[in-house]
Enzyme design. Structure first.
Site, PDB file in Angstrom:
ATOM      1  N   HIS A  62       0.907  -1.225   0.102  1.00 46.23           N
ATOM      2  CA  HIS A  62      -0.063  -0.131   0.073  1.00 46.23           C
ATOM      3  C   HIS A  62       0.898   1.194   0.088  1.00 46.23           C
ATOM      4  O   HIS A  62       1.267   1.708   1.045  1.00 46.23           O
ATOM      5  CB  HIS A  62      -0.829   0.014   1.321  1.00 46.23           C
ATOM      6  CG  HIS A  62      -2.093   1.127   1.234  1.00 46.23           C
ATOM      7  ND1 HIS A  62      -3.216   0.562   1.651  1.00 46.23           N
ATOM      8  CD2 HIS A  62      -2.201   2.051   0.571  1.00 46.23           C
ATOM      9  CE1 HIS A  62      -4.094   1.622   1.699  1.00 46.23           C
ATOM     10  NE2 HIS A  62      -3.443   2.711   0.962  1.00 46.23           N
ATOM     11  N   ARG A  66       1.866   8.718  -6.366  1.00 50.55           N
ATOM     12  CA  ARG A  66       1.392  10.004  -6.971  1.00 50.55           C
ATOM     13  C   ARG A  66       1.743  10.321  -8.283  1.00 50.55           C
ATOM     14  O   ARG A  66       1.205  11.045  -8.796  1.00 50.55           O
ATOM     15  CB  ARG A  66       1.853  11.150  -6.124  1.00 50.55           C
ATOM     16  CG  ARG A  66       1.528  11.334  -4.602  1.00 50.55           C
ATOM     17  CD  ARG A  66       0.033  11.125  -4.183  1.00 50.55           C
ATOM     18  NE  ARG A  66      -0.089  11.448  -3.030  1.00 50.55           N
ATOM     19  CZ  ARG A  66      -1.232  10.731  -2.253  1.00 50.55           C
ATOM     20  NH1 ARG A  66      -2.014  10.071  -2.821  1.00 50.55           N
ATOM     21  NH2 ARG A  66      -1.523  10.860  -1.016  1.00 50.55           N
ATOM     22  N   ASN A  96      -4.939   5.748  -7.235  1.00 51.04           N
ATOM     23  CA  ASN A  96      -5.611   7.181  -7.124  1.00 51.04           C
ATOM     24  C   ASN A  96      -4.672   8.210  -7.576  1.00 51.04           C
ATOM     25  O   ASN A  96      -4.529   9.037  -7.031  1.00 51.04           O
ATOM     26  CB  ASN A  96      -6.404   7.168  -5.896  1.00 51.04           C
ATOM     27  CG  ASN A  96      -5.212   7.578  -4.853  1.00 51.04           C
ATOM     28  OD1 ASN A  96      -4.045   6.979  -4.808  1.00 51.04           O
ATOM     29  ND2 ASN A  96      -5.502   7.941  -3.689  1.00 51.04           N
ATOM     30  N   ASP A 156      -8.549   2.261  -3.453  1.00 53.28           N
ATOM     31  CA  ASP A 156      -8.329   3.081  -2.259  1.00 53.28           C
ATOM     32  C   ASP A 156      -8.244   4.565  -2.259  1.00 53.28           C
ATOM     33  O   ASP A 156      -7.855   5.281  -3.306  1.00 53.28           O
ATOM     34  CB  ASP A 156      -6.790   2.602  -2.013  1.00 53.28           C
ATOM     35  CG  ASP A 156      -6.441   3.301  -0.687  1.00 53.28           C
ATOM     36  OD1 ASP A 156      -6.967   2.876   0.475  1.00 53.28           O
ATOM     37  OD2 ASP A 156      -5.356   3.901  -0.643  1.00 53.28           O
ATOM     38  N   HIS A 183     -10.727  -0.353   0.519  1.00 55.21           N
ATOM     39  CA  HIS A 183     -10.551   0.651   1.495  1.00 55.21           C
ATOM     40  C   HIS A 183     -12.092   0.777   2.458  1.00 55.21           C
ATOM     41  O   HIS A 183     -12.996   1.112   1.685  1.00 55.21           O
ATOM     42  CB  HIS A 183     -10.374   1.933   0.696  1.00 55.21           C
ATOM     43  CG  HIS A 183     -10.352   3.242   1.460  1.00 55.21           C
ATOM     44  ND1 HIS A 183      -9.362   3.911   2.064  1.00 55.21           N
ATOM     45  CD2 HIS A 183     -11.471   4.012   2.305  1.00 55.21           C
ATOM     46  CE1 HIS A 183      -9.655   5.306   2.697  1.00 55.21           C
ATOM     47  NE2 HIS A 183     -10.877   5.035   2.820  1.00 55.21           N
ATOM     48  N   ASN A 282      -6.696   9.090   6.951  1.00 52.54           N
ATOM     49  CA  ASN A 282      -7.700   8.067   6.692  1.00 52.54           C
ATOM     50  C   ASN A 282      -7.413   6.753   6.487  1.00 52.54           C
ATOM     51  O   ASN A 282      -6.500   6.354   5.670  1.00 52.54           O
ATOM     52  CB  ASN A 282      -8.299   8.582   5.441  1.00 52.54           C
ATOM     53  CG  ASN A 282      -9.390   7.810   4.912  1.00 52.54           C
ATOM     54  OD1 ASN A 282      -9.830   6.751   5.224  1.00 52.54           O
ATOM     55  ND2 ASN A 282     -10.102   8.367   3.827  1.00 52.54           N
ATOM     56  N   ASP A 309       0.774   2.485   3.703  1.00 57.73           N
ATOM     57  CA  ASP A 309      -0.135   3.617   3.375  1.00 57.73           C
ATOM     58  C   ASP A 309       0.586   5.012   3.125  1.00 57.73           C
ATOM     59  O   ASP A 309       0.167   6.043   3.724  1.00 57.73           O
ATOM     60  CB  ASP A 309      -1.326   3.793   4.156  1.00 57.73           C
ATOM     61  CG  ASP A 309      -2.435   4.661   3.580  1.00 57.73           C
ATOM     62  OD1 ASP A 309      -2.417   5.010   2.338  1.00 57.73           O
ATOM     63  OD2 ASP A 309      -3.545   5.040   4.178  1.00 57.73           O
ATOM     64  N   HIS A 313       1.892  14.542   0.618  1.00 57.21           N
ATOM     65  CA  HIS A 313       1.151  15.859   0.238  1.00 57.21           C
ATOM     66  C   HIS A 313       1.927  16.954   0.260  1.00 57.21           C
ATOM     67  O   HIS A 313       3.071  16.955   1.198  1.00 57.21           O
ATOM     68  CB  HIS A 313       0.067  15.807   1.187  1.00 57.21           C
ATOM     69  CG  HIS A 313      -1.091  14.867   1.005  1.00 57.21           C
ATOM     70  ND1 HIS A 313      -1.741  14.756  -0.041  1.00 57.21           N
ATOM     71  CD2 HIS A 313      -1.495  13.807   1.895  1.00 57.21           C
ATOM     72  CE1 HIS A 313      -2.923  13.774   0.191  1.00 57.21           C
ATOM     73  NE2 HIS A 313      -2.537  13.215   1.275  1.00 57.21           N
TER      74      HIS A 313
HETATM   75 ZN   LIG Z   1      -6.934   3.914   1.981  1.00 59.18          ZN
END
Ligand SMILES: [Zn+2]
Length: 434
Positions: A62, A66, A96, A156, A183, A282, A309, A313
């Site tokens: 996970h 980006r 994502n 996710d 998720h 999250n 995860d 950012h």
């Molecule tokens: Zn997630």
């Protein structure tokens, strides 16, 4: 190609021994005093590994790299450099991105960028639904058949909340031995949610995120998986109730695996009282009772995997007021240290258990062949050397990530990755990129 003679490393924390890494594989294991003549003809580097532990190269199920789309936050190059520094030899790149990795074209692009960067293997995760919109299934088969050989599918960041879509996805991936990584976040129960729901969220005036929003989806998906005879992986389990549901599903023999993240093993919702969005993630940080249950679940095998995860950012998305800030924190470079702190130094897990949960199990779940050990002669030379005896203060500015959103800045953590080898080639030496 340089060969490496690693002297006196403790494989999985056992008795010190020597490992010879040659031509991409672990050529031999044992004492090598007498055979230096043979290797002297090749380019051989000797590494003094006294006091170091040898583990199979870590595998992350996970990671958010980006790229494409948010190269201001992270790129495949920078994210996989961070991964190698954290001891990883393979990472799964979440879907994502912008555009979303929902076609063979995008997953092949990510896979190719990983090969070019060369820091670790990149296994793209394919989106379950087109554009993560939760309306129709993406081309799962085309992604599985692509050069990227996708086996893990996930929306996710978003939950596949529609039960019919989730059922179809679980049925579809059976054809190519895939797995749906969910998720688990019931969207209606978490509208505007900012932190764990409890006394503290009320006092702080932040919208609560109830445990049941996670647990209801996990329970439903376990039932769906059993019903269609497929494979489910539960992302970032964060509550005691979720651990109990997964434990029950396993007891019933259902094909369910689960992961926990380092931050959920160490940090609690009390940190939200600082209103510092560095702690906004999250699923949210939960209570100390949840942390305790996650550690127990990881120790007894209910939780199969530690996954980072890793969610970079840029500062403008994190250095703002809590409600406006993005969810997520960095994780690749600190995961092993936090697992040592929370699981090994506390006596809950030995180093063999760490190797299982951070390398072997994630490789198995993701169908990543050639990773996950065991460290034996003839196996691919994916190895990490780790010094558990040092302590270091985390400096955000020292991260290889393009982002700086680590919640551990200024914190003293145990352990340091000294070297990482990907198929016998050093990606990290002396704690630095090779
Ligand atoms: Zn997630």
């Amino acid at each position: 190609m340089t060969s490496y003679l690693i002297k006196g490393a403790a494989i999985l924390g056992g008795e010190p021994t020597d490992l010879l890494l040659q031509d991409g594989v672990i050529a031999e294991i044992g004492g090598f005093e007498a055979r230096s003549a043979r290797t002297s003809t090749t380019d051989l580097e000797v590494i003094d590994a006294a006091g170091l532990i040898a583990l199979p190269g870590l595998v992350d199920l996970h990671t958010h790299l980006r790229e494409p789309g948010r190269e201001d936050a992270e790129t495949v190059e920078s994210g996989t450099a961070a991964a190698a520094l954290g001891g990883y030899t393979a990472v799964h790149a979440m879907a994502n991105t912008e555009p979303v990795a929902d076609t063979a074209g995008v997953v092949e692009q990510v896979w190719r960028l990983g090969r070019e960067a060369g820091h670790c293997d990149v296994r793209p995760v394919g989106a379950v639904t087109v554009g993560l919109a939760g309306e129709r299934l993406a081309e799962l088969g085309a992604m599985a058949d692509s050069a990227a050989q996708v086996r893990v599918f996930s929306d996710d960041g978003k939950c596949v909340s529609d039960a019919v879509l989730m059922r179809r996805a679980l049925e579809y991936v059976k054809a190519f031995d895939g797995v749906i990584a969910q998720h688990a976040q019931e969207p209606r129960l978490t509208e505007g949610a900012q932190m764990n729901e409890g006394d503290l969220s009320g006092r702080l005036g932040l919208t609560g995120w109830p445990a049941v929003a996670e647990e209801a989806i996990i329970a439903r998906d376990c039932l769906l998986t059993a019903h269609v005879g497929s494979r489910l992986h539960v992302c970032h389990v964060s509550t005691a109730g979720s651990v109990e549901i997964v434990r029950d599903a396993k007891r019933k023999g259902w094909n369910v695996t689960a992961e926990a993240c380092p931050h959920h093993l160490l940090l609690t919702d009390e940190l939200a009282a600082t209103y510092d969005p560095i702690y906004k993630v999250n699923p949210p940080l939960r209570t100390s009772a949840d942390v305790e249950a996650l550690r127990e679940g990881l120790a007894d095998g209910t939780i199969d995997v530690v996954a980072t995860d890793h969610a970079p950012h840029p500062h403008e998305d994190k250095d703002c007021e809590w409600a406006a800030a993005a969810f997520g924190m960095l994780g690749l470079e600190t995961a092993l240290s936090i697992v040592q702190e929370t699981m090994v130094d506390s006596g809950l897990l030995d180093w063999a258990g760490v190797a299982e949960r951070m390398s072997s199990a994630p490789a198995r779940i993701g169908r990543v062949h050639d990773h996950g050990g065991p460290l034996e002669a003839g196996q691919p030379a994916n190895v990490v050397l780790y010094d558990p005896s040092v302590r270091r203060v985390v400096e955000a500015s020292e991260s290889a990530s393009l982002s700086r959103n680590t919640p551990y800045a200024g914190m003293e953590l145990p352990g340091q990755v000294v070297a990482t080898f990907l198929r016998g080639r050093a990606t990290v030496l002396d704690g630095k990129l090779a």
